[in-house]
Each structure stands twice: as C-alpha cells, then as structure tokens.
Write a protein that holds these residues in place. Structure first.
Motif, short mmCIF file in Angstrom:
data_model
loop_
_atom_site.label_atom_id
_atom_site.label_comp_id
_atom_site.label_asym_id
_atom_site.label_seq_id
_atom_site.Cartn_x
_atom_site.Cartn_y
_atom_site.Cartn_z
N CYS A 25 0.85 -1.19 0.00
CA CYS A 25 0.00 0.00 0.00
C CYS A 25 0.88 1.24 0.00
O CYS A 25 1.85 1.32 0.72
CB CYS A 25 -0.90 0.03 1.24
SG CYS A 25 -2.09 -1.31 1.29
N SER A 27 0.42 5.80 -0.63
CA SER A 27 -0.57 6.85 -0.81
C SER A 27 0.10 8.21 -0.92
O SER A 27 1.24 8.40 -0.52
CB SER A 27 -1.57 6.86 0.35
OG SER A 27 -0.90 7.15 1.57
N THR A 32 -4.20 5.13 4.75
CA THR A 32 -4.87 3.85 4.49
C THR A 32 -4.85 2.98 5.74
O THR A 32 -3.92 3.04 6.55
CB THR A 32 -4.18 3.10 3.34
OG1 THR A 32 -2.81 2.86 3.68
CG2 THR A 32 -4.24 3.89 2.05
N CYS A 39 -9.79 -2.02 2.31
CA CYS A 39 -9.02 -0.88 2.80
C CYS A 39 -9.97 0.29 3.05
O CYS A 39 -10.89 0.53 2.26
CB CYS A 39 -7.98 -0.42 1.78
SG CYS A 39 -6.57 -1.52 1.65
N VAL A 41 -9.75 4.23 3.16
CA VAL A 41 -8.84 5.29 2.73
C VAL A 41 -9.42 6.63 3.13
O VAL A 41 -10.58 6.92 2.84
CB VAL A 41 -8.62 5.24 1.20
CG1 VAL A 41 -7.60 6.30 0.78
CG2 VAL A 41 -8.18 3.86 0.75
#
Length: 111
Positions: A25, A27, A32, A39, A41
């Motif tokens: 993962c 971002s 997250t 997930c 978010v």
C-alpha cells in the motif's frame, strides 16, 4: 516428522505475509487502513490525493456536496455519501465527507 527448524521455516512466510501486504500500500495525501480484503482510505480534500491499494490505484477526483467522484483503476464513478458502487471488481462505499477529508471503504468482491 518435521524437525523444529523445519517447522520454524514453514511458519516464517506466514509471519511475513502481513508485512508484505502493508508494504504493497502506498498513498499521496491519503491515509490507508487495510486488511487482506478491504481498505479504508481517508483522502485529504483540496489536493491531489490517491492511494495504491489491493493492487489498484484509487484517486479522489472531486467532491460536489455529498457526491464523491473517484477513479478506481481505469473506471471513474460517482458515489453519494453513505452509499456504494462497484468498480473494477471492487465494492466502493463512501463512509463520510467533511471539509477536510473523504473516507472511503474499498473491498474485494464487486462485479
């Protein structure tokens, strides 16, 4: 019969699996919280925000009132807060919309 060393070596990949899932993962302007199949978010508003989760890129495109437009993989969808849609094989639901952020849950299983 499996030796104690063989047993430890057999368990090692299972112990490392969660670390691999977390490393998968990433971002930008988003936080997250992932499990194996879903997930949550939290996208920051007012900036370009995206997250690579569950093997797909999720991007916040725009927010109009309580309607959130997102791009999941190659598909753009608009989801009202409190409701859900399907995109790219995922269930996408908008949990909340505030002035600061948008919280979205993305999980495996969409058609």
């Amino acid at each position: 019969m499996i030796s104690p060393v063989g047993r430890k070596l057999a368990v090692l990949p299972l112990l490392l699996l969660p670390l691999g899932a977390l490393a998968a993962c990433s971002s930008e302007n988003a936080q997250t919280d992932c499990t194996v199949n879903a997930c949550t978010v939290t996208f920051d508003r007012g900036v370009e925000a995206s997250a690579s989760i569950l093997g797909v890129k999720a991007e916040l495109v725009s927010v109009q009132g309580q309607n959130v437009t997102m791009r999941i993989g190659g598909q753009q969808i608009t989801v009202p807060a409190g409701e859900g849609e399907q995109a790219e094989g995922f269930n996408v639901s908008v949990q909340s919309v505030t002035q600061e952020n948008v919280v979205v849950k993305i999980s495996n299983g969409g058609g």
